[in-house]
Write a protein that holds these residues in place. Structure first.
Motif, mmCIF file in Angstrom:
data_model
loop_
_atom_site.group_PDB
_atom_site.id
_atom_site.type_symbol
_atom_site.label_atom_id
_atom_site.label_comp_id
_atom_site.label_asym_id
_atom_site.label_seq_id
_atom_site.Cartn_x
_atom_site.Cartn_y
_atom_site.Cartn_z
ATOM 1 N N ALA A 19 -0.027 20.114 -15.051
ATOM 2 C CA ALA A 19 1.316 19.652 -15.414
ATOM 3 C C ALA A 19 2.367 20.690 -15.050
ATOM 4 C CB ALA A 19 1.370 19.336 -16.907
ATOM 5 N N ILE A 20 2.087 21.962 -15.298
ATOM 6 C CA ILE A 20 3.050 23.020 -14.957
ATOM 7 C C ILE A 20 3.262 23.079 -13.452
ATOM 8 C CG2 ILE A 20 3.401 25.521 -14.956
ATOM 9 C CD1 ILE A 20 1.977 25.609 -17.651
ATOM 10 N N ARG A 21 2.200 22.952 -12.683
ATOM 11 C CA ARG A 21 2.330 22.960 -11.223
ATOM 12 C C ARG A 21 3.153 21.763 -10.743
ATOM 13 N NH1 ARG A 21 -2.847 25.142 -12.146
ATOM 14 N NH2 ARG A 21 -3.266 27.058 -10.944
ATOM 15 N N ALA A 22 2.943 20.596 -11.352
ATOM 16 C CA ALA A 22 3.720 19.415 -10.965
ATOM 17 C C ALA A 22 5.205 19.619 -11.268
ATOM 18 C CB ALA A 22 3.190 18.182 -11.703
ATOM 19 N N ILE A 23 5.514 20.226 -12.403
ATOM 20 C CA ILE A 23 6.919 20.485 -12.754
ATOM 21 C C ILE A 23 7.553 21.461 -11.762
ATOM 22 C CG2 ILE A 23 8.417 21.512 -14.519
ATOM 23 C CD1 ILE A 23 6.467 20.439 -16.617
ATOM 24 N N LEU A 24 6.813 22.487 -11.370
ATOM 25 C CA LEU A 24 7.339 23.442 -10.403
ATOM 26 C C LEU A 24 7.587 22.785 -9.038
ATOM 27 C CD1 LEU A 24 5.181 26.592 -11.245
ATOM 28 C CD2 LEU A 24 7.607 26.240 -11.719
ATOM 29 N N VAL A 25 6.722 21.869 -8.646
ATOM 30 C CA VAL A 25 6.923 21.156 -7.384
ATOM 31 C C VAL A 25 8.190 20.301 -7.449
ATOM 32 C CG1 VAL A 25 5.981 19.345 -5.909
ATOM 33 C CG2 VAL A 25 4.501 21.183 -6.712
ATOM 34 N N VAL A 26 8.403 19.634 -8.574
ATOM 35 C CA VAL A 26 9.624 18.846 -8.743
ATOM 36 C C VAL A 26 10.853 19.744 -8.668
ATOM 37 C CG1 VAL A 26 10.940 17.436 -10.374
ATOM 38 C CG2 VAL A 26 8.498 17.021 -10.064
ATOM 39 N N ALA A 27 10.797 20.901 -9.339
ATOM 40 C CA ALA A 27 11.922 21.837 -9.309
ATOM 41 C C ALA A 27 12.211 22.305 -7.891
ATOM 42 C CB ALA A 27 11.636 23.024 -10.214
ATOM 43 N N LEU A 28 11.168 22.539 -7.112
ATOM 44 C CA LEU A 28 11.360 22.969 -5.729
ATOM 45 C C LEU A 28 12.061 21.906 -4.903
ATOM 46 C CD1 LEU A 28 10.720 24.819 -3.256
ATOM 47 C CD2 LEU A 28 8.536 23.623 -3.095
ATOM 48 N N ILE A 29 11.638 20.655 -5.035
ATOM 49 C CA ILE A 29 12.166 19.591 -4.184
ATOM 50 C C ILE A 29 13.601 19.223 -4.553
ATOM 51 C CG2 ILE A 29 11.851 17.170 -3.524
ATOM 52 C CD1 ILE A 29 8.849 17.596 -3.806
ATOM 53 N N VAL A 30 13.906 19.178 -5.846
ATOM 54 C CA VAL A 30 15.240 18.728 -6.259
ATOM 55 C C VAL A 30 16.243 19.873 -6.322
ATOM 56 C CG1 VAL A 30 14.201 16.884 -7.609
ATOM 57 C CG2 VAL A 30 14.830 19.016 -8.744
ATOM 58 N N MET A 31 15.815 21.109 -6.135
ATOM 59 C CA MET A 31 16.706 22.250 -6.285
ATOM 60 C C MET A 31 17.955 22.172 -5.404
ATOM 61 S SD MET A 31 15.917 26.286 -5.645
ATOM 62 C CE MET A 31 14.243 26.069 -6.260
ATOM 63 N N PRO A 32 17.839 21.937 -4.086
ATOM 64 C CA PRO A 32 19.068 21.882 -3.285
ATOM 65 C C PRO A 32 20.009 20.757 -3.702
ATOM 66 C CG PRO A 32 17.136 22.166 -1.896
ATOM 67 C CD PRO A 32 16.628 21.837 -3.251
ATOM 68 N N SER A 33 19.461 19.575 -4.015
ATOM 69 C CA SER A 33 20.325 18.451 -4.383
ATOM 70 C C SER A 33 21.008 18.669 -5.726
ATOM 71 C CB SER A 33 19.515 17.152 -4.418
ATOM 72 O OG SER A 33 18.480 17.236 -5.391
ATOM 73 N N VAL A 34 20.391 19.449 -6.605
ATOM 74 C CA VAL A 34 20.992 19.711 -7.913
ATOM 75 C C VAL A 34 22.053 20.801 -7.828
ATOM 76 C CG1 VAL A 34 20.518 20.588 -10.235
ATOM 77 C CG2 VAL A 34 18.982 18.908 -9.201
ATOM 78 N N LEU A 35 21.792 21.839 -7.059
ATOM 79 C CA LEU A 35 22.700 22.979 -7.003
ATOM 80 C C LEU A 35 23.846 22.812 -6.009
ATOM 81 C CD1 LEU A 35 20.175 25.965 -7.245
ATOM 82 C CD2 LEU A 35 21.502 24.881 -9.062
ATOM 83 N N LEU A 36 23.628 22.011 -4.974
ATOM 84 C CA LEU A 36 24.689 21.824 -3.986
ATOM 85 C C LEU A 36 25.654 20.738 -4.452
ATOM 86 C CD1 LEU A 36 22.697 22.029 -0.645
ATOM 87 C CD2 LEU A 36 24.122 23.784 -1.692
ATOM 88 N N PRO A 37 26.955 20.923 -4.231
ATOM 89 C CA PRO A 37 27.920 19.943 -4.738
ATOM 90 C C PRO A 37 28.020 18.681 -3.892
ATOM 91 C CG PRO A 37 29.048 21.746 -3.629
ATOM 92 C CD PRO A 37 27.599 22.099 -3.635
ATOM 93 N N THR A 38 27.659 18.742 -2.613
ATOM 94 C CA THR A 38 27.864 17.607 -1.714
ATOM 95 C C THR A 38 26.545 16.892 -1.464
ATOM 96 O OG1 THR A 38 27.572 19.097 0.169
ATOM 97 C CG2 THR A 38 29.833 18.707 -0.587
ATOM 98 N N VAL A 39 26.156 16.038 -2.399
ATOM 99 C CA VAL A 39 24.942 15.236 -2.265
ATOM 100 C C VAL A 39 25.272 13.803 -2.642
ATOM 101 C CG1 VAL A 39 22.571 14.907 -3.033
ATOM 102 C CG2 VAL A 39 23.470 17.220 -2.783
ATOM 103 N N SER A 40 24.949 12.872 -1.763
ATOM 104 C CA SER A 40 25.254 11.473 -2.021
ATOM 105 C C SER A 40 24.300 10.884 -3.043
ATOM 106 C CB SER A 40 25.184 10.673 -0.714
ATOM 107 O OG SER A 40 23.870 10.699 -0.183
ATOM 108 N N GLY A 41 24.694 9.754 -3.633
ATOM 109 C CA GLY A 41 23.844 9.093 -4.614
ATOM 110 C C GLY A 41 22.564 8.567 -4.015
ATOM 111 N N ASP A 42 22.650 7.954 -2.826
ATOM 112 C CA ASP A 42 21.442 7.449 -2.167
ATOM 113 C C ASP A 42 20.487 8.580 -1.807
ATOM 114 O OD1 ASP A 42 22.490 4.928 -2.378
ATOM 115 O OD2 ASP A 42 23.344 4.923 -0.347
ATOM 116 N N GLY A 43 21.055 9.684 -1.315
ATOM 117 C CA GLY A 43 20.209 10.830 -0.991
ATOM 118 C C GLY A 43 19.511 11.381 -2.216
#
Length: 288
Positions: A19-43
């Motif tokens: 479970a911890i590894r799965a959470i870390l993988v999710v954090a890795l993938i969504v990190m740019p879309s969460v931290l960057l201000p210019t991300v579309s809703g569909d993206g």
């Protein structure tokens, strides 16, 4: 009763670790879309779907006691170093791109370090120079500078992770310190019964991976430059594309290098085990 209690704790630890590894993988993938201000809703929805799929794959891979797709699953810190390298690379590249519109002390520091490394590594025929030259003609100078900063930072992280794994392999006697090495679990795509000597095949695969790891930093920029005729221009205005492209460009070669070194280490272990077995057999058959 004690054995049953111990077995339940082992299962709990395995589930918790997966479970911890799965959470870390999710954090890795969504990190740019969460931290960057210019991300579309569909993206964002596509990224969330990919993150959920990757998390499910990671969880079921590590919660199972049988081999799946991940190599060296029970031989830490191989996968931990690879994941840590990619995670740090994505994080720092995201900080650099975010600092363009929302500068902070941290982003300025990371950008300065990346710019220095990129400047030092930007010499003729170097991987950094080639990835910068992969940009289309007419790219603004500030975008070229951004690519150089990102490439320098990612390449530095990949080299440091490779050196760290080599030191861990030599100093920690990897993977012998973890007990018995199960080839079936840790190399699920390698079939020992496919024919030929196992040591020779492992050595050959190790050399192929090392050669590919050396060539990829030079081949990927050429592929990107050639693919512009089919898929359109590769630009750095889309920060997420820049982050994942540059991170993959630096991560894949170092990952192949590590895989080649690891497979060579396994081949040496099997060869040494054979020699000890043959030596013990000769001793047993000597006349008294």
């Amino acid at each position: 009763m004690f054995d049953q209690f111990e077995g339940k704790w082992a299962v709990l630890y395995r589930v918790l670790g997966a479970a911890i590894r799965a959470i870390l993988v999710v954090a890795l993938i969504v990190m740019p879309s969460v931290l960057l201000p210019t991300v579309s809703g569909d993206g964002g929805q596509v990224i969330a779907l990919v993150a959920m799929f990757a998390a499910a794959l990671t969880f079921f891979e590590y919660v199972s006691a049988y081999p799946g797709l991940v190599e060296f699953r029970d031989a830490p810190p191989f996968n931990r170093i690879r994941f840590g390298s990619l995670f740090i690379s994505i994080l720092l590249l995201t900080v650099i791109c975010r600092g363009i519109n929302e500068p902070t002390v941290v982003s300025e520091l990371v950008t300065s370090i990346g710019g220095l490394i990129g400047y030092v590594m930007d010499f003729p025929y170097s991987p950094v120079r080639l990835i910068v030259l992969a940009l289309p003609y007419g790219t603004p100078p500030e975008m070229i500078a951004l690519m150089r900063v990102a490439a320098g930072m990612s390449y530095l992280i990949s080299l440091l992770s490779l050196c760290y794994f080599y030191v861990a392999l030599r100093v920690g006697n990897w993977p012998s310190k973890n007990g018995l090495f199960n080839v079936w679990v840790n190399l699920p795509t390698f079939d020992p019964t496919a024919g030929g000597d196992v040591v020779a095949r492992l050595t050959r695969d190790a050399r192929i991976n090392i050669v590919l790891g050396f060539l990829l930093p030079f081949v990927i920029p050429a592929v990107l430059h050639s693919a512009t005729n089919i898929f359109g221009r590769f630009t750095v205005e889309n920060y997420q594309s820049l982050i994942w492209t540059v991170a993959a460009w630096a991560f894949l070669p170092s990952s192949l290098f590590m895989r080649g070194i690891a497979m060579g280490r396994v081949a040496d272990m099997i060869s040494n085990k054979r020699r000890r077995t043959y030596a013990d057999t000769d001793i047993d058959h000597q006349p008294a």
